[in-house]
Design an enzyme around this catalytic site. Sequence first.
Site, PDB file in Angstrom:
ATOM      1  N   TYR A 185     -22.043  36.579   6.829  1.00  0.00           N
ATOM      2  CA  TYR A 185     -22.680  37.436   5.823  1.00  0.00           C
ATOM      3  C   TYR A 185     -21.630  38.148   4.967  1.00  0.00           C
ATOM      4  O   TYR A 185     -21.751  38.201   3.733  1.00  0.00           O
ATOM      5  CB  TYR A 185     -23.570  38.459   6.520  1.00  0.00           C
ATOM      6  CG  TYR A 185     -24.059  39.582   5.622  1.00  0.00           C
ATOM      7  CD1 TYR A 185     -25.022  39.354   4.650  1.00  0.00           C
ATOM      8  CD2 TYR A 185     -23.546  40.878   5.759  1.00  0.00           C
ATOM      9  CE1 TYR A 185     -25.470  40.378   3.829  1.00  0.00           C
ATOM     10  CE2 TYR A 185     -23.987  41.902   4.943  1.00  0.00           C
ATOM     11  CZ  TYR A 185     -24.951  41.657   3.974  1.00  0.00           C
ATOM     12  OH  TYR A 185     -25.376  42.681   3.163  1.00  0.00           O
ATOM     13  N   HIS A 186     -20.606  38.656   5.621  1.00  0.00           N
ATOM     14  CA  HIS A 186     -19.565  39.387   4.896  1.00  0.00           C
ATOM     15  C   HIS A 186     -18.843  38.480   3.907  1.00  0.00           C
ATOM     16  O   HIS A 186     -18.686  38.827   2.727  1.00  0.00           O
ATOM     17  CB  HIS A 186     -18.575  39.986   5.892  1.00  0.00           C
ATOM     18  CG  HIS A 186     -17.437  40.711   5.244  1.00  0.00           C
ATOM     19  ND1 HIS A 186     -17.609  41.715   4.321  1.00  0.00           N
ATOM     20  CD2 HIS A 186     -16.091  40.576   5.388  1.00  0.00           C
ATOM     21  CE1 HIS A 186     -16.438  42.172   3.914  1.00  0.00           C
ATOM     22  NE2 HIS A 186     -15.505  41.488   4.547  1.00  0.00           N
ATOM     23  N   HIS A 187     -18.418  37.309   4.358  1.00  0.00           N
ATOM     24  CA  HIS A 187     -17.664  36.403   3.483  1.00  0.00           C
ATOM     25  C   HIS A 187     -18.507  35.920   2.309  1.00  0.00           C
ATOM     26  O   HIS A 187     -18.021  35.864   1.173  1.00  0.00           O
ATOM     27  CB  HIS A 187     -17.155  35.207   4.288  1.00  0.00           C
ATOM     28  CG  HIS A 187     -15.867  35.475   5.004  1.00  0.00           C
ATOM     29  ND1 HIS A 187     -14.645  35.446   4.368  1.00  0.00           N
ATOM     30  CD2 HIS A 187     -15.603  35.769   6.297  1.00  0.00           C
ATOM     31  CE1 HIS A 187     -13.689  35.713   5.239  1.00  0.00           C
ATOM     32  NE2 HIS A 187     -14.246  35.926   6.410  1.00  0.00           N
TER      33      HIS A 187
END
Length: 318
Positions: A185-187
């Site tokens: 999700y972060h990337h």
Amino acid sequence: MASLAQSLLQSPQDFFIDVARTVGVYTAPYLDPVEDALAAQMEKYFPTAVHHFRGFLVAAESPLARELPLMNPFHVLLIAIGYLVTVFVGMQIMKNFNRFEVKTFSLLHNFCLVSISAYMCGGVLYEAYRGNYGLFENMADHSAKGLPMAKMIWLFYFSKIMEFVDTMIMVLKKNNRQISFLHVYHHCSIFTIWWLVTFVAPNGEAYFSAALNSFIHVIMYGYYFLSALGFKQVSFIKFYITRSQMTQFCMMSIQSSWDMYAMKVLGRPGYPFFITALLWFYMWTMLGLFYNFYRKNAKQAKQAKADAAAKEKAKKLE
């Protein structure tokens, strides 16, 4: 080859802009029919949404974004989807293979990201100094004067594609436990958000997040690089990496909170409000997810320490 290396050393942002622009020249013609067909289908079933989206793109696009490559939202969507498909398909494929030894490639990747992160941190701060930026409340500059900072912000956005390699290395090493929802999700989300920032306002308040995040990445990728080389003296840094990431989220939340207060309560002109509000919301989601990750890791470390102590005690009693 020598001229390419010289260009990379003299101005990495211009080097990567030229590379992305060249790739776009060769790939865009093949993607245009797909984009047109998709747009036609979307317009057929969701005409109002497509009309509003096109209107948003026209109204929100910074003149500086027209000077930069990889600004087409369709291409950004393809890259994000390509990342997700590669990760999940790659994990399924790797079930049939032994883990790959990618230490040399990993060292090179981490060294490159340490170098580019250090350059971005210094470059963004230098351009902020040249542009007489304050700590907060820096408006977007869409004139030619704002282009040098816009190029640095674009490089920061582009570096998020380079960071996708983190996950690819995990896939090849079959470190599936590390490929968590938080990681993916972060990337994926940070890449799309920084496309939007670069597209709408690639300078001004964006400098703070870009400089701070680049600084944190110098520490993080530097730790990965030195650890892989066998320097055990840096092991203590691992304890502080997640804490430093959470600290940056707090600082970015303070920035966006102040900017929204200054614009809506004090009535001052400022950075685009919807970008500021989006970053405020995103920072809180990051803070919550990273805190949950930190809490779980701390609990596992505590349990592992207790198990080791119990094992040692049992050994003494034998």
